[in-house]
Design a protein around this motif. Structure first.
Motif, mmCIF file in Angstrom:
data_model
loop_
_atom_site.group_PDB
_atom_site.id
_atom_site.type_symbol
_atom_site.label_atom_id
_atom_site.label_comp_id
_atom_site.label_asym_id
_atom_site.label_seq_id
_atom_site.Cartn_x
_atom_site.Cartn_y
_atom_site.Cartn_z
ATOM 1 N N ASN A 76 0.821 -1.214 0.000
ATOM 2 C CA ASN A 76 0.000 0.000 0.000
ATOM 3 C C ASN A 76 0.855 1.263 0.000
ATOM 4 O O ASN A 76 0.543 2.228 -0.702
ATOM 5 C CB ASN A 76 -0.978 -0.021 1.178
ATOM 6 N N GLU A 102 10.831 2.934 4.841
ATOM 7 C CA GLU A 102 10.465 1.602 5.323
ATOM 8 C C GLU A 102 11.445 1.246 6.433
ATOM 9 O O GLU A 102 12.655 1.362 6.245
ATOM 10 C CB GLU A 102 10.529 0.600 4.161
ATOM 11 N N LYS A 103 10.930 0.795 7.572
ATOM 12 C CA LYS A 103 11.820 0.551 8.715
ATOM 13 C C LYS A 103 12.701 -0.679 8.519
ATOM 14 O O LYS A 103 13.769 -0.783 9.102
ATOM 15 C CB LYS A 103 11.023 0.436 10.016
ATOM 16 N N SER A 108 3.161 -7.951 3.204
ATOM 17 C CA SER A 108 3.149 -8.010 1.740
ATOM 18 C C SER A 108 4.027 -9.110 1.151
ATOM 19 O O SER A 108 4.033 -9.300 -0.067
ATOM 20 C CB SER A 108 3.534 -6.651 1.154
ATOM 21 N N SER A 142 -1.041 -15.187 0.367
ATOM 22 C CA SER A 142 -1.245 -16.425 -0.410
ATOM 23 C C SER A 142 -0.810 -16.229 -1.857
ATOM 24 O O SER A 142 -0.909 -17.140 -2.661
ATOM 25 C CB SER A 142 -2.714 -16.845 -0.378
ATOM 26 N N LEU A 176 -2.016 -14.353 -4.309
ATOM 27 C CA LEU A 176 -3.090 -14.415 -5.302
ATOM 28 C C LEU A 176 -3.575 -13.011 -5.636
ATOM 29 O O LEU A 176 -3.675 -12.154 -4.752
ATOM 30 C CB LEU A 176 -4.275 -15.221 -4.763
ATOM 31 N N CYS A 203 10.382 5.852 10.768
ATOM 32 C CA CYS A 203 9.825 7.152 11.130
ATOM 33 C C CYS A 203 9.586 7.115 12.634
ATOM 34 O O CYS A 203 8.845 6.253 13.126
ATOM 35 C CB CYS A 203 8.520 7.406 10.380
ATOM 36 N N GLY A 209 -7.138 -3.694 3.471
ATOM 37 C CA GLY A 209 -6.750 -3.761 2.059
ATOM 38 C C GLY A 209 -6.204 -5.115 1.680
ATOM 39 O O GLY A 209 -5.916 -5.954 2.539
ATOM 40 N N LEU A 229 -3.576 -7.146 -1.427
ATOM 41 C CA LEU A 229 -2.594 -6.921 -2.497
ATOM 42 C C LEU A 229 -3.332 -6.565 -3.781
ATOM 43 O O LEU A 229 -2.969 -5.642 -4.501
ATOM 44 C CB LEU A 229 -1.853 -8.223 -2.806
ATOM 45 N N THR A 230 -4.383 -7.343 -4.052
ATOM 46 C CA THR A 230 -5.133 -7.237 -5.303
ATOM 47 C C THR A 230 -5.654 -5.830 -5.565
ATOM 48 O O THR A 230 -5.726 -5.402 -6.710
ATOM 49 C CB THR A 230 -6.334 -8.213 -5.252
HETATM 50 C C1 LIG Z 1 -1.839 -14.843 5.362
HETATM 51 C C2 LIG Z 1 -2.241 -13.758 4.430
HETATM 52 C C3 LIG Z 1 -2.631 -14.076 3.143
HETATM 53 C C4 LIG Z 1 -2.999 -13.064 2.263
HETATM 54 N N1 LIG Z 1 -3.274 -13.391 0.980
HETATM 55 C C5 LIG Z 1 -3.588 -12.430 0.092
HETATM 56 C C6 LIG Z 1 -3.785 -12.761 -1.265
HETATM 57 O O1 LIG Z 1 -3.606 -13.904 -1.690
HETATM 58 N N2 LIG Z 1 -4.145 -11.770 -2.108
HETATM 59 C C7 LIG Z 1 -4.312 -10.486 -1.688
HETATM 60 O O2 LIG Z 1 -4.693 -9.651 -2.507
HETATM 61 N N3 LIG Z 1 -4.076 -10.123 -0.401
HETATM 62 C C8 LIG Z 1 -3.703 -11.068 0.492
HETATM 63 N N4 LIG Z 1 -3.434 -10.733 1.796
HETATM 64 C C9 LIG Z 1 -3.550 -9.339 2.207
HETATM 65 C C10 LIG Z 1 -2.303 -8.534 1.831
HETATM 66 O O3 LIG Z 1 -1.141 -9.298 1.985
HETATM 67 C C11 LIG Z 1 -2.218 -7.298 2.709
HETATM 68 O O4 LIG Z 1 -3.427 -6.604 2.649
HETATM 69 C C12 LIG Z 1 -1.129 -6.332 2.266
HETATM 70 O O5 LIG Z 1 0.088 -6.994 2.081
HETATM 71 C C13 LIG Z 1 -0.972 -5.228 3.299
HETATM 72 O O6 LIG Z 1 0.027 -4.368 2.847
HETATM 73 P P1 LIG Z 1 0.455 -3.102 3.694
HETATM 74 O O7 LIG Z 1 1.332 -2.293 2.833
HETATM 75 O O8 LIG Z 1 -0.758 -2.440 4.243
HETATM 76 O O9 LIG Z 1 1.220 -3.712 4.967
HETATM 77 P P2 LIG Z 1 2.715 -4.278 5.085
HETATM 78 O O10 LIG Z 1 3.092 -5.096 3.933
HETATM 79 O O11 LIG Z 1 2.854 -4.923 6.417
HETATM 80 O O12 LIG Z 1 3.592 -2.971 5.037
HETATM 81 C C14 LIG Z 1 3.631 -2.026 6.091
HETATM 82 C C15 LIG Z 1 5.081 -1.623 6.250
HETATM 83 O O13 LIG Z 1 5.176 -0.481 7.096
HETATM 84 C C16 LIG Z 1 6.428 -0.553 7.738
HETATM 85 N N5 LIG Z 1 6.418 0.335 8.908
HETATM 86 C C17 LIG Z 1 5.627 0.241 10.001
HETATM 87 N N6 LIG Z 1 5.906 1.235 10.860
HETATM 88 C C18 LIG Z 1 6.897 1.984 10.301
HETATM 89 C C19 LIG Z 1 7.623 3.146 10.712
HETATM 90 N N7 LIG Z 1 7.386 3.750 11.890
HETATM 91 N N8 LIG Z 1 8.579 3.643 9.885
HETATM 92 C C20 LIG Z 1 8.843 3.039 8.692
HETATM 93 N N9 LIG Z 1 8.189 1.927 8.263
HETATM 94 C C21 LIG Z 1 7.225 1.413 9.056
HETATM 95 C C22 LIG Z 1 6.550 -2.027 8.109
HETATM 96 O O14 LIG Z 1 7.885 -2.413 8.353
HETATM 97 C C23 LIG Z 1 5.922 -2.708 6.898
HETATM 98 O O15 LIG Z 1 6.895 -3.172 5.978
HETATM 99 C C24 LIG Z 1 -3.026 -11.718 2.694
HETATM 100 C C25 LIG Z 1 -2.619 -11.401 3.990
HETATM 101 C C26 LIG Z 1 -2.198 -12.413 4.844
HETATM 102 C C27 LIG Z 1 -1.693 -12.067 6.207
#
Ligand SMILES: Cc1cc2nc3c(=O)[nH]c(=O)nc-3n(C[C@H](O)[C@H](O)[C@H](O)COP(=O)(O)OP(=O)(O)OC[C@H]3O[C@@H](n4cnc5c(N)ncnc54)[C@H](O)[C@@H]3O)c2cc1C
Length: 509
Positions: free
Chosen positions: A21, A40-41, A49, A53, A55, A180, A360, A362-363
């Motif tokens: 995201n 990114e920390k 991310s 799975s 997908l 951050c 949210g 990935l899709t």
């Molecule tokens: C088991 C599982 C299966 C899934 N399967 C699917 C799928 O098949 N298809 C699909 O579409 N979605 C799937 N999802 C959902 C999808 O993976 C998540 O919605 C998505 O990856 C979330 O992304 P994000 O960027 O919000 O979070 P994250 O990927 O966790 O990224 C947030 C980032 O912020 C960083 N951060 C936090 N605090 C700070 C700070 N103070 N300073 C700097 N950086 C910081 C963290 O280190 C982290 O890397 C799945 C989720 C799970 C858990």
């Protein structure tokens, strides 16, 4: 880690979080001509991310929870993303064995009819009934019928990295291993402080985007000392990886007695990936790992369906992540909404805006990013229009077919095995040529670390893809960690240490 550009201390948008995201929003904003900073920390994609799975899917089971908005958007995104990144995303057929005691056939047929028609679908084939031949089917002989439909598989961590690269190509500053630590509003701007190995830095930005995933609410409370508009529920999901339990390139979607579904997905030619679970997670998201209960659960579901009976000894690897879901007060973790919520906050009219991302998939990252820009539009009236729907991600340019590229690479590099050229084509697309340069044989690719990893690729990953450690390379830029031995990892670590020293000396000079 990319050096923070100390010359530039003012940006339009600062994004916290290098998951899908965060990079999606940074990329979209940078492409509209805004100046963007992302931190990114840890490494890019090191948390949720890369633990998905993998997908790109509409989410058949979300129909049961009446998440029609999400499913429609996600279904349509399948073909949009497939066209944007055909090297890392591929169509996949899914087979759902029919379990009449769990869901009647009419219900599944209705669900699949909606699935076929809710979102725009041109390339992906529709659904139909299937009968299983008891002799050739990998499923237990009592499972005689099922349904088949389409979704897509993706290399999740590379989707993140490609978005970060595109953001950088559009002049965004992306820094990893940089946390951050605090931010305050002052005179219509954010003053934002970061910490990394080199010290503490400050920048100013007009808008702050909190895409901290599992840390989204904690970030608001602790780092910003503000109140969060929404609660977050952390729901753990785990997968196991086993040697492949059936041949072929189709995935299975297994219905379990608890009304949940579990996937068995062909993974990297040799393995089957089985997951996922759903359980409330209350500890530190940095330390999430599979529990014995989850292992037993996944083995049981697989063994209930497949002829091949697995035991714990078959497990090659496991991985776990936490879904940062917007708290809708559901009792059942599997039923909590998978949709996203964007919260824009300003305490006073002239305050610098804070946009926080809750939930949210990935899709839906691209649509989420577009939606984030709609929320921020009034603060950036000169920002460009939405552009990501038709644009290609890095490596998809001039890519006629991935199979064709595999052959082209193999023809160009004498002595290269098919597995490696296929891995490169699927990971880098046409960007493979960036690290192959003018090489014509494997002997020109530098140190051989085993399993098709050569120094030239490692150098490229360090220089162009923010890789620092062996795990960054083996787990997130490739999936070679499933093959590397301790000794091979050590050789790579030693090479990286020298490489970083060389780069540092060059920077100082
Ligand atoms: C088991 C599982 C299966 C899934 N399967 C699917 C799928 O098949 N298809 C699909 O579409 N979605 C799937 N999802 C959902 C999808 O993976 C998540 O919605 C998505 O990856 C979330 O992304 P994000 O960027 O919000 O979070 P994250 O990927 O966790 O990224 C947030 C980032 O912020 C960083 N951060 C936090 N605090 C700070 C700070 N103070 N300073 C700097 N950086 C910081 C963290 O280190 C982290 O890397 C799945 C989720 C799970 C858990």
């Amino acid at each position: 880690m990319t050096q923070i550009n100390e010359q530039q201390t003012y940006y339009d948008i600062a994004v916290i979080g290098g998951g899908i995201n965060g990079v999606g929003i940074a990329n979209d904003a940078a492409g509209r001509g805004l100046s963007v900073f992302l931190c990114e920390k840890d490494d890019l994609a090191s948390h949720t991310s890369s633990a998905s799975s993998k997908l790109i899917h509409g989410g058949l089971r979300y129909l049961e929870h009446k998440e029609f908005r999400l499913v429609r958007e996600a279904l349509a995104e399948r073909e949009v993303l497939l066209a944007k990144a055909p090297h890392i995303i591929r169509p996949m057929r899914f087979i759902m064995p029919h379990q009449p005691h769990l869901r009647p056939a009419w219900l599944i047929r209705t669900g699949l009819f909606l699935y076929d028609h809710l979102g725009k679908r041109e390339k992906l084939a529709g659904s139909h009934l299937v009968e299983f031949d008891p002799y050739t089917s990998p499923l237990k002989t009592e499972i005689t019928r099922g349904f088949e439909y389409s979704d897509c598989a993706v290399d999740d961590s590379r989707l993140v990295i490609l978005n970060a690269m595109q953001a950088r190509e559009k002049n965004a500053t992306v820094v990893t291993q940089t946390r951050c630590i605090s931010a305050q509003r002052e005179h219509g701007l954010w003053n934002i402080q970061f910490e990394n190995e080199q010290g503490i830095y400050q920048i100013q930005a007009k808008a702050l985007v909190n895409a901290a995933g599992p840390w989204v609410a904690q970030f608001i409370k602790q780092e910003l000392q503000l109140k969060s508009q929404y609660g977050i529920r952390l729901i753990q999901g785990s997968h196991i990886i086993v040697p492949k339990i059936y041949d072929g390139d189709k995935a299975f979607i297994m219905q379990n007695d608890d009304q949940r579904i579990v996937f068995a997905i062909p993974y990297l030619n040799q393995y089957t990936m089985i997951g996922t679970t759903d359980r409330e997670y209350l500890a530190d998201p940095n330390n999430v790992e599979i529990s014995q209960q989850e292992i037993d659960y996944l083995l049981d579901v697989s063994n209930d369906h497949f002829k091949v009976q697995l035991t714990q000894a078959d497990i090659i690897q496991t991985f776990s992540g936490v879904r940062p879901l917007c708290d809708d007060e559901s009792d059942n973790p599997a039923a909590i909404t998978r949709d996203y919520t964007l919260a824009l906050s300003q305490d006073h009219e002239n305050d610098a805006p804070l946009l926080s991302v809750f939930g949210g998939k990935l899709t839906t990252y691209r649509r989420l990013a577009e939606s984030a820009m709609v929320h921020l539009q009034k603060f950036f009236p000169n920002a460009g229009k939405a552009w990501t729907e038709k644009s290609l991600l890095p490596g998809a340019e001039n890519l006629v077919s991935v199979d064709g590229l595999v052959l082209e690479i193999q023809n160009k590099i004498k002595g290269l095995d098919h597995e490696t050229s296929s891995r490169w084509a699927h990971a880098y697309g046409t960007y493979t040529w960036k690290f192959l340069n003018h090489s014509t044989s494997v002997h020109e690719l530098g140190q051989d670390f085993g399993h098709g990893l050569y120094a030239q690729e490692v150098d490229y990953l360090v220089d162009q893809e923010w890789a620092i450690t062996s795990q960054d390379i083996l787990k997130r830029r490739s999936k070679l960690y499933l093959k590397f031995t301790e000794a091979e990892i050590q050789a790579l670590d030693e090479y990286l240490l020298e490489l970083h020293e060389r780069r540092l000396q060059k920077d100082v000079a």
